[in-house]
Motif scaffolding. Structure first.
Motif, PDB file in Angstrom:
ATOM      1  N   SER A  32      93.982 141.075 -40.602  1.00  0.00           N
ATOM      2  CA  SER A  32      94.095 142.306 -39.828  1.00  0.00           C
ATOM      3  C   SER A  32      94.012 143.503 -40.763  1.00  0.00           C
ATOM      4  O   SER A  32      94.037 143.355 -41.983  1.00  0.00           O
ATOM      5  N   ALA A  38      86.052 143.020 -36.809  1.00  0.00           N
ATOM      6  CA  ALA A  38      86.328 143.752 -35.571  1.00  0.00           C
ATOM      7  C   ALA A  38      86.346 142.762 -34.407  1.00  0.00           C
ATOM      8  O   ALA A  38      85.439 141.946 -34.269  1.00  0.00           O
ATOM      9  N   ARG A  42      87.120 145.974 -29.372  1.00  0.00           N
ATOM     10  CA  ARG A  42      86.550 147.125 -30.069  1.00  0.00           C
ATOM     11  C   ARG A  42      85.027 147.112 -29.997  1.00  0.00           C
ATOM     12  O   ARG A  42      84.394 148.149 -29.828  1.00  0.00           O
ATOM     13  N   HIS A  90      80.918 152.996 -32.736  1.00  0.00           N
ATOM     14  CA  HIS A  90      81.633 152.354 -33.842  1.00  0.00           C
ATOM     15  C   HIS A  90      82.647 153.320 -34.446  1.00  0.00           C
ATOM     16  O   HIS A  90      83.788 152.951 -34.715  1.00  0.00           O
ATOM     17  N   GLY A  94      86.708 152.923 -34.687  1.00  0.00           N
ATOM     18  CA  GLY A  94      87.234 152.631 -36.018  1.00  0.00           C
ATOM     19  C   GLY A  94      86.639 151.394 -36.669  1.00  0.00           C
ATOM     20  O   GLY A  94      87.344 150.677 -37.379  1.00  0.00           O
ATOM     21  N   ILE A  95      85.357 151.135 -36.416  1.00  0.00           N
ATOM     22  CA  ILE A  95      84.689 149.983 -37.022  1.00  0.00           C
ATOM     23  C   ILE A  95      83.383 150.437 -37.670  1.00  0.00           C
ATOM     24  O   ILE A  95      82.892 151.524 -37.371  1.00  0.00           O
ATOM     25  N   ARG A 144      86.687 146.431 -39.394  1.00  0.00           N
ATOM     26  CA  ARG A 144      87.537 147.589 -39.103  1.00  0.00           C
ATOM     27  C   ARG A 144      87.541 148.527 -40.295  1.00  0.00           C
ATOM     28  O   ARG A 144      87.480 148.109 -41.436  1.00  0.00           O
ATOM     29  N   ARG A 145      87.617 149.817 -40.014  1.00  0.00           N
ATOM     30  CA  ARG A 145      87.654 150.848 -41.068  1.00  0.00           C
ATOM     31  C   ARG A 145      89.047 150.997 -41.617  1.00  0.00           C
ATOM     32  O   ARG A 145      90.007 150.836 -40.992  1.00  0.00           O
TER      33      ARG A 145
END
Length: 145
Positions: A32, A38, A42, A90, A94-95, A144-145
């Motif tokens: 995580s 992702a 999302r 995206h 936040g991806i 994920r960012r």
């Protein structure tokens, strides 16, 4: 004569020692947080945002022509992912898209990935690491960012 040892192996179930505990584990990604794969929620929200943007542009510029909408979607995906690493959807979710080694996807990967995404089927066929065929074809990951 059959004894308990002969049937014990299949009664205990399949061998699950080679199955990863979470998506991305086999790729060396965290479970995580930033850098993790992702998840579907999302991804779906991001593609809905991107499709909505393409639909709005198409409605104003081309009267809502479905082929224009698809073309705008493909151009958006190709340009934004190829240069920034993420589309509007995206970014909102936040991806972002990266190569499997962690580098940027690049223009060629973005183009091929976008064209396959427009075919829909490659996106809905995915592996245990949540990588669709469009991602596997260009060795990209949506993280994920």
């Amino acid at each position: 004569m059959v004894d308990r040892k002969d049937i014990g192996s299949w009664l205990s179930g399949p061998d699950t020692s080679g199955i990863s505990k979470y998506p991305g584990e086999r790729l060396g990604l965290p479970e995580s947080g930033p850098g993790s794969i992702a998840r579907a929620g999302r991804r779906i929200a991001a593609i809905m945002i991107d499709w909505g943007v393409a639909l709005l542009i198409s409605n104003f510029a081309f009267g809502g022509d479905p082929w224009a909408t698809l073309a705008i979607f493909a151009v958006e995906q190709t340009l934004l992912i190829g240069t920034l690493g993420y589309s509007i959807g995206h970014r909102a979710m936040g991806i972002h898209v990266v190569k499997a080694g962690g580098g940027p996807a690049g223009p060629l990967a973005a183009l091929v990935r976008s064209l396959l995404l427009c075919l829909v089927i490659p996106a809905v066929i995915f592996d245990p690491d949540h990588r669709g065929l469009h991602d596997k074809a260009m060795d990209t990951l949506l993280v994920r960012r």
